[in-house]
Design an enzyme around this catalytic site. Structure first.
Site, PDB file in Angstrom:
ATOM      1  N   HIS A  71       0.870  -1.183   0.000  1.00 56.59           N
ATOM      2  CA  HIS A  71       0.000   0.000   0.000  1.00 56.59           C
ATOM      3  C   HIS A  71       0.904   1.229   0.000  1.00 56.59           C
ATOM      4  O   HIS A  71       1.542   1.518   1.002  1.00 56.59           O
ATOM      5  CB  HIS A  71      -0.915  -0.007   1.225  1.00 56.59           C
ATOM      6  CG  HIS A  71      -1.860  -1.177   1.246  1.00 56.59           C
ATOM      7  ND1 HIS A  71      -3.109  -1.119   0.677  1.00 56.59           N
ATOM      8  CD2 HIS A  71      -1.724  -2.443   1.732  1.00 56.59           C
ATOM      9  CE1 HIS A  71      -3.714  -2.297   0.828  1.00 56.59           C
ATOM     10  NE2 HIS A  71      -2.895  -3.116   1.459  1.00 56.59           N
ATOM     11  N   HIS A 241      -2.530 -12.272   1.377  1.00 54.64           N
ATOM     12  CA  HIS A 241      -2.241 -12.351   2.819  1.00 54.64           C
ATOM     13  C   HIS A 241      -3.026 -13.405   3.572  1.00 54.64           C
ATOM     14  O   HIS A 241      -3.830 -13.101   4.443  1.00 54.64           O
ATOM     15  CB  HIS A 241      -2.410 -10.977   3.487  1.00 54.64           C
ATOM     16  CG  HIS A 241      -3.644 -10.204   3.089  1.00 54.64           C
ATOM     17  ND1 HIS A 241      -4.903 -10.719   3.211  1.00 54.64           N
ATOM     18  CD2 HIS A 241      -3.788  -8.947   2.597  1.00 54.64           C
ATOM     19  CE1 HIS A 241      -5.781  -9.808   2.800  1.00 54.64           C
ATOM     20  NE2 HIS A 241      -5.120  -8.736   2.419  1.00 54.64           N
ATOM     21  N   ASP A 317       2.205  -7.031   2.471  1.00 57.01           N
ATOM     22  CA  ASP A 317       1.016  -6.258   2.841  1.00 57.01           C
ATOM     23  C   ASP A 317       1.437  -4.976   3.591  1.00 57.01           C
ATOM     24  O   ASP A 317       0.822  -4.588   4.583  1.00 57.01           O
ATOM     25  CB  ASP A 317       0.046  -7.091   3.691  1.00 57.01           C
ATOM     26  CG  ASP A 317      -1.340  -6.446   3.800  1.00 57.01           C
ATOM     27  OD1 ASP A 317      -1.594  -5.455   3.090  1.00 57.01           O
ATOM     28  OD2 ASP A 317      -2.140  -6.929   4.619  1.00 57.01           O
TER      29      ASP A 317
HETATM   30 ZN    ZN Z   1      -6.074  -6.996   2.191  1.00 57.22          ZN
END
Ligand code: ZN
Lengths: 451, 313, 181
Positions: A71, A241, A317
């Site tokens: 992200h 994940h 992640d």
């Molecule tokens: Zn996710």
């Protein structure tokens, strides 16, 4: 795709131990780099006047590592991370490329957002960035995005990450539609009704801490739905994940039936359990992530899945959050932890030195398989390909300091951990972008002109 | 069991942090505090000049008044802050509010908060002693202590007793604190409630889990009824209140299977006719009003034992 | 260290004090004894018995814990915090003459706390102070009405009173080093 090749300099990375699972190489080789690409691979390559950099003993040269679940937060949440700081964090963690999730603000559901991300990535010029587009407009779960347009703009996969693809019907259509472009749908497996307002793994620990639980089957039920739909459609589904042993069981079943299902696990899910929530004063919000830390049986299942090959990929992640956001009570703090800079030490220490997998298998998990699943360059060292390389120091000891992370956010539960193994240097497009100051000898990998 | 000579921590975050001798110390001190409530002048100067802040992010008239009375009887300077329900939605008000409060250097902050772990978060950055007055679904240590004082007063001991705890176990901080305290003190604990409101992991704590009220109540020395929160009364936890009362409501008839000198407890406020029949609540076996009186004494004891400068004599 | 009072001497002192109390108060109507915890309590009970033995009436006896009235509330990180015990005064102190009983009179601060505590129970006609040992070094304007023995000490010394009911024997010792009692 960003272009960060270096066209002017030629140099030779001399006599490093090269581990390249896809070419079957594991031995000492010279790599000649020209114009940002691999020009030659061999023993005792002539240096004919170009600069030569000796790889220190004990270091290992691998294809550049690729994190397919990051992200980067830009656009919209630049107080947590930007494309520049996130890709610099990637490089500092040994990654030459990242795939970034579309849950930005605005959501990456149109070519213009994709183009913005790629423009920012090119300006930063650190790790390569492969955007992942949204499955549905605004990730709202009702209308498919223009996947063809997004694919053309540079998206390499589609996901509504943060949430599951809302309905079975939408997932079916997404798998069918994306299969036209041979692009996978990446699924955040979670049944919303079972997850409810849960914040931690449903089990004895959450029960005694008075935290609302998220049962393991919230994940596996959605995985089973998606595997069935991938079987129906012939589309490719990649489960992000993974945390629960039931999900891994569903993946194994699917694979054995020939379903095009792949999966990934994050380092925290094979290194930590929910027991950590009780440590110290308790309720450390840097242990709050979604899916949550599960039980020891789940952790061991993830380790076994990595060992026996049923897990395809390790991804981080990487989910940066500002310290003020994490300074809330456990139920109000956001989910997620940073992971780019802690991944390699955790993997080498807890998987390779622990005897679970070989270094070569780790390279498959961190480089080969992500490149193959996303159909992107890299994952192997071949003549003519961009010179994206990671130099590992498997025996170097490092102590993680959350405050010293180069990511804009410091929300790591691994602060203070001492681990054996780290990335010593990161080379993108032939340029040595990063050498790890904590590792003796790493600085010598910088060709003289870089200083 | 011999009482400890002091509490190890400056905070009371939960029963989980206390050992049995510390629990004895608090209960013994509470016995002495209780006498003060029988005097004409119900006030001692023990905490004169000390500041105690009651920070309540959740409506709770009983607990707040009980703490306030305890503080006043100890002559502490007290301030009450009740955060509006709307500002509770955002957890950030907790850290912000407390940093402002700290400028007034309170000696003790009594915190009630809807989030589990809120007092633990506070203890990581706050200089004051923290008393947990109930955090989310986690703990309510002073409630468990006052329950223990009430049981000890009536039964003369804790160890070896049979205590049944009945009701919405999943969402109850009273349940968690009581289970921790009673098992530490050698009590045989049975818990009973609908399967949909049963948290995981209770049997691992040495607690007997049953879905039968009769089994829980049989030969029990103490029956502790928990409040059924209004928001659990509808929806997917329970089909109806009528059925809940049929299966889990405490009536005089069902109490007959308990020990002859059984006592009935309830942390309040009660839902009469939902978890407990009025005849039982107001009956001769009920010690519910003792619990209220003991609440003040236990809170005086806790505040007294936590107050003061840390010194090495 | 030599005992400055042995059991015999303590016994005789308490009997003498009982007589003085009767004499001073012209009989013992409207008297009450209040012992300060811990060792003042058995001393008060013995005085009550001695008053009866000396021909006086039965005098009500109570106990007073002054922990909550001390001016030095601390949380001891090492060693014990004063343990709070029950105060038990089962009679009205209003319009009575209260005989406050303690083992040692030193700075006067304990007695100051006890006076505060006592006043919270009502309005006695007067309060008189009985101590087994007066060791001097007052920091407050307080003096005893009845004294078992005056024992001159230095501030570096400590006075240890033992009573049968608590310690298993009666004696008073003076120590050179500080000993916590
Ligand atoms: Zn996710």
């Amino acid at each position: 795709m960003t272009d960060v090749t270096d066209v002017t300099n030629a140099w030779v990375l001399k006599n490093g131990r090269v581990i390249d699972p896809r070419s079957g190489r594991d031995g000492h080789f010279d790599l000649r780099i020209e114009g940002g690409r691999i020009a030659a691979i061999g023993k005792d390559l002539p240096t004919d006047g170009v600069r030569s950099v000796e790889v220190p003993a004990g270091f290992v040269v691998t294809p550049g590592l690729i994190d397919m679940h990051v992200h980067l937060r830009e656009p919209g949440q630049e107080h947590k991370e930007t494309i520049a700081t996130g890709t610099w964090s990637a490089v500092a963690g040994g990654f030459t490329a990242v795939a970034c999730m579309p849950n930005t603000d605005p959501v990456n559901d149109s070519a213009s957002v994709t183009q913005f991300i790629l423009k920012r990535a090119a300006e930063a010029n650190f790790a390569r960035v492969y955007p992942i587009g949204a499955v549905s407009i605004g990730s709202q779960g009702s209308q498919l995005t223009e996947m063809g347009d997004l694919r053309t703009a540079g998206c390499v996969a589609f996901t509504d990450d943060g949430h599951p693809v809302a309905t079975a019907l939408l997932m079916r259509r997404a798998l069918e539609y994306a299969s036209m472009f041979d692009v996978p749908i990446i699924e955040h497996c979670e049944d919303p009704s079972l997850k409810g307002d849960g914040v931690a793994h449903e089990g004895a620990v959450a029960s005694m801490l008075g935290l609302r639980g998220i049962p393991s089957v919230a994940e596996s039920i959605m995985a089973e739905r998606d595997i069935s739909l991938a079987e129906l459609t012939g589309g490719r589904v990649h489960l992000a994940h993974m945390s629960a042993r039931q999900t891994l069981r569903a993946v194994r079943d699917g694979k054995s039936r020939g379903v095009k299902v792949t999966c990934e696990v994050a380092p925290h899910h094979f290194t930590l359990t929910d027991e950590a929530l009780k440590e110290g004063a308790g309720y450390n919000t840097n242990l709050k992530m979604n899916p949550p830390l599960r039980e020891e049986a789940d952790r061991l299942a993830m380790v076994e899945g990595l060992r026996d090959g049923s897990i395809d990929v390790i991804s981080t992640d990487h989910a940066p959050h500002h310290a003020d956001e994490k300074a809330l009570t456990f139920d109000h703090a956001p989910f997620g932890i940073v992971g780019l800079e802690t991944c390699v030490p955790l993997c080498i220490d807890r998987l390779v030195h622990a005897g679970v997998i070989s270094l070569s298998r780790l390279v498959e998990l961190l480089s080969c398989r992500p490149a193959e699943l996303l159909r992107i360059p890299g994952g192997t060292i071949t003549v003519g390909a961009p010179a994206d390389l990671t130099v590992l120091a498997p025996d170097a000891s490092v102590t993680i300091s959350a405050g010293a992370l180069v990511s804009k956010s410091k929300n790591s539960p691994f602060d203070g951990w001492t681990l054996k193994g780290a990335a010593a240097a990161t080379i993108v497009g032939g340029r040595v972008l990063y050498t790890n100051p904590a590792i003796p000898g790493a600085a010598s990998l910088t060709p003289s002109w870089e200083n | 069991m011999t009482a400890a000579v002091r509490l190890r921590s400056r905070h009371l975050l939960g029963i989980s942090d206390l050992d049995p001798s510390e629990i004895e110390l608090i209960l013994d001190t509470a016995v002495a505090m209780k006498e003060i409530g029988t005097r004409t002048i119900k006030k001692v100067p023990a905490l004169r000049g000390r500041t105690v802040v009651n920070l309540f992010f959740e409506a709770s008239t009983r607990t707040r008044l009980s703490f306030e009375l305890a503080e006043k009887r100890l002559s502490a300077d007290t301030m009450g802050i009740t955060a509006a329900a709307s500002s509770v939605i955002k957890g950030e008000t907790l850290a912000d509010t407390v940093r402002t409060l700290e400028a007034m250097s309170p000696d003790i902050i009594v915190l009630r908060h809807p989030s589990s772990g809120a007092p633990h978060l506070l203890s990581t950055f706050c200089h004051s002693g923290i008393v947990n007055a109930g955090d989310g679904m986690h703990e309510h240590p002073t409630q468990a202590l006052l329950d223990a004082l009430t049981i000890r007063e009536r039964k003369g001991r804790l160890a070896g007793l049979k205590v049944a705890i009945v009701g919405d176990l999943m969402h109850s901080r009273v349940l968690r604190s009581n289970v921790l305290l009673l098992t530490k003190m050698g009590v045989e604990v049975r818990v009973c409630g609908p399967r949909t409101l049963m948290p995981l992991g209770l049997s691992a704590l040495g607690v007997h889990v049953t879905y039968s009220l009769d089994e829980a109540v049989k030969d029990a020395d103490v029956v502790m009824m928990l409040r059924l929160q209004h928001e659990r009364m509808n929806g997917m936890f329970l089909p109806s209140l009528r059925e809940y009362f049929t299966l889990f409501g405490l009536t005089r008839e069902r109490l007959k299977h308990a020990a002859p000198d059984v006592i009935v407890m309830h942390p309040g406020p009660m839902n009469r006719g939902v978890e407990i029949d009025s005849v039982v609540a107001d009956g001769p076996r009920s010690v519910i009003l003792d619990q209220v009186a003991n609440g003040v004494a236990v809170r005086m004891a806790v505040l007294y034992l936590l107050a003061g400068e840390d010194v090495t004599p | 260290m030599p005992a400055v009072m042995d059991a015999d001497r303590i016994g005789r002192s308490l009997m003498r004090i009982a007589h003085e109390i009767l004499e001073h108060n012209r009989g013992a109507e409207n008297l009450a004894l209040v012992g300060i915890r811990a060792r003042g309590v058995p001393l008060a009970e013995r005085l009550a018995a001695n008053i009866v033995a000396a021909g006086g009436p039965s005098v009500p006896t109570g106990s007073l814990d002054i922990t909550l009235y001390r001016d030095d509330l601390m949380r001891y990180q090492v060693g014990p915090q004063p343990i709070l015990r029950r105060t038990d005064i089962p009679f009205s102190i209003d319009d009575r003459t209260i005989l406050l009983v303690d083992d040692v009179l030193y700075t006067g601060r304990t007695i100051r706390s006890a006076l505060d505590a006592l006043i919270d129970f009502g309005r006695p006609t007067s309060i008189q102070l009985v101590v087994l040992v007066d060791r001097g070094h007052r920091e407050l304007p307080i003096r005893a009405d009845y004294v078992g023995r005056n024992v001159p000490t230095s501030r570096q010394q400590s006075v240890q009173v033992r009573v049968l009911e608590i310690d298993g024997r009666d004696e008073v010792e003076v120590h050179d080093a500080e000993v916590t009692s």
